[in-house]
Design a protein around this motif. Structure first.
Motif, PDB file in Angstrom:
ATOM      1  N   GLN A   4       0.833  -1.198   0.000  1.00 16.77           N
ATOM      2  CA  GLN A   4       0.000   0.000   0.000  1.00 16.77           C
ATOM      3  C   GLN A   4       0.868   1.249   0.000  1.00 16.77           C
ATOM      4  O   GLN A   4       1.777   1.363   0.803  1.00 16.77           O
ATOM      5  CB  GLN A   4      -0.908  -0.006   1.231  1.00 16.77           C
ATOM      6  N   LYS A   5       0.582   2.153  -0.890  1.00 18.06           N
ATOM      7  CA  LYS A   5       1.265   3.442  -0.918  1.00 18.06           C
ATOM      8  C   LYS A   5       0.354   4.437  -0.218  1.00 18.06           C
ATOM      9  O   LYS A   5      -0.677   4.832  -0.721  1.00 18.06           O
ATOM     10  CB  LYS A   5       1.514   3.894  -2.359  1.00 18.06           C
ATOM     11  N   SER A   6       0.686   4.843   0.963  1.00 16.08           N
ATOM     12  CA  SER A   6      -0.161   5.703   1.768  1.00 16.08           C
ATOM     13  C   SER A   6       0.637   6.868   2.306  1.00 16.08           C
ATOM     14  O   SER A   6       1.822   6.731   2.598  1.00 16.08           O
ATOM     15  CB  SER A   6      -0.754   4.900   2.930  1.00 16.08           C
ATOM     16  N   THR A   7      -0.024   7.996   2.496  1.00 16.03           N
ATOM     17  CA  THR A   7       0.656   9.141   3.086  1.00 16.03           C
ATOM     18  C   THR A   7       1.043   8.860   4.534  1.00 16.03           C
ATOM     19  O   THR A   7       1.923   9.512   5.070  1.00 16.03           O
ATOM     20  CB  THR A   7      -0.233  10.394   3.030  1.00 16.03           C
ATOM     21  N   TRP A  21      -7.220   7.192   5.275  1.00 14.53           N
ATOM     22  CA  TRP A  21      -7.788   8.274   4.472  1.00 14.53           C
ATOM     23  C   TRP A  21      -6.656   8.924   3.711  1.00 14.53           C
ATOM     24  O   TRP A  21      -5.648   9.292   4.290  1.00 14.53           O
ATOM     25  CB  TRP A  21      -8.467   9.256   5.417  1.00 14.53           C
ATOM     26  N   GLN A  22      -6.824   9.058   2.426  1.00 14.39           N
ATOM     27  CA  GLN A  22      -5.788   9.684   1.621  1.00 14.39           C
ATOM     28  C   GLN A  22      -6.423  10.602   0.587  1.00 14.39           C
ATOM     29  O   GLN A  22      -7.255  10.177  -0.206  1.00 14.39           O
ATOM     30  CB  GLN A  22      -4.935   8.633   0.913  1.00 14.39           C
ATOM     31  N   THR A  24      -6.204  12.227  -2.711  1.00 20.07           N
ATOM     32  CA  THR A  24      -5.418  11.942  -3.916  1.00 20.07           C
ATOM     33  C   THR A  24      -5.349  13.142  -4.856  1.00 20.07           C
ATOM     34  O   THR A  24      -4.373  13.310  -5.562  1.00 20.07           O
ATOM     35  CB  THR A  24      -5.996  10.736  -4.672  1.00 20.07           C
ATOM     36  N   ILE A  25      -6.385  13.978  -4.853  1.00 19.45           N
ATOM     37  CA  ILE A  25      -6.387  15.201  -5.656  1.00 19.45           C
ATOM     38  C   ILE A  25      -7.118  16.272  -4.850  1.00 19.45           C
ATOM     39  O   ILE A  25      -8.304  16.144  -4.579  1.00 19.45           O
ATOM     40  CB  ILE A  25      -7.104  15.008  -7.009  1.00 19.45           C
ATOM     41  N   TYR A  49     -12.229  17.301  -6.702  1.00 21.17           N
ATOM     42  CA  TYR A  49     -11.526  16.785  -5.536  1.00 21.17           C
ATOM     43  C   TYR A  49     -11.713  15.267  -5.504  1.00 21.17           C
ATOM     44  O   TYR A  49     -12.792  14.772  -5.854  1.00 21.17           O
ATOM     45  CB  TYR A  49     -12.126  17.409  -4.273  1.00 21.17           C
ATOM     46  N   GLU A  51     -10.592  11.553  -3.132  1.00 24.59           N
ATOM     47  CA  GLU A  51      -9.929  10.924  -1.992  1.00 24.59           C
ATOM     48  C   GLU A  51     -10.298   9.449  -1.971  1.00 24.59           C
ATOM     49  O   GLU A  51     -11.174   9.010  -2.703  1.00 24.59           O
ATOM     50  CB  GLU A  51     -10.368  11.560  -0.680  1.00 24.59           C
ATOM     51  N   LYS A  52      -9.619   8.711  -1.116  1.00 25.68           N
ATOM     52  CA  LYS A  52      -9.996   7.316  -0.895  1.00 25.68           C
ATOM     53  C   LYS A  52      -9.966   7.037   0.596  1.00 25.68           C
ATOM     54  O   LYS A  52      -9.191   7.634   1.344  1.00 25.68           O
ATOM     55  CB  LYS A  52      -9.102   6.350  -1.661  1.00 25.68           C
TER      56      LYS A  52
END
Length: 99
Positions: A4-7, A21-22, A24-25, A49, A51-52
């Motif tokens: 997983q690529k997550s902040t 919660w990320q 994305t735009i 906007y 998000e995921k």
């Protein structure tokens, strides 16, 4: 790479931080159409906007506010979210974020 690529990085692998919660735009423009309830809406350079959210546990209460259409401030985007989420050992916490 299947990881997983997550902040949140490696913290995202711990259930105590769910839901994940990320954004994305945060500030983009969209073109296209949306059909809802029998009506088609045409979008041209509309604020956009994305998000995921993911995980096995979601808050019992949740709020979300997002705006990126401010007069004379075309690059400004404000996001606020929060809620009440469950923690281990039957506890709950109220969380919030403004960015």
């Amino acid at each position: 790479d299947d990881h997983q690529k997550s902040t949140a990085g490696w913290l995202a692998s711990h259930a105590v931080f769910e839901p994940h919660w990320q954004v994305t735009i945060a500030d983009a423009r969209a073109n296209g159409t949306v059909t809802w309830n029998g009506t088609t809406y045409h979008l041209q350079d509309a604020p956009f906007y994305a998000e995921k959210n993911w995980g096995s546990v979601f808050p019992s209460k949740w709020y979300w506010v997002q705006c990126n259409a401010f007069h004379n401030h075309p690059r400004l985007s404000i996001t606020a979210g929060g809620g009440i989420r469950k923690l281990p050992l039957g506890m709950e916490e109220e969380v919030g974020l403004v960015c």
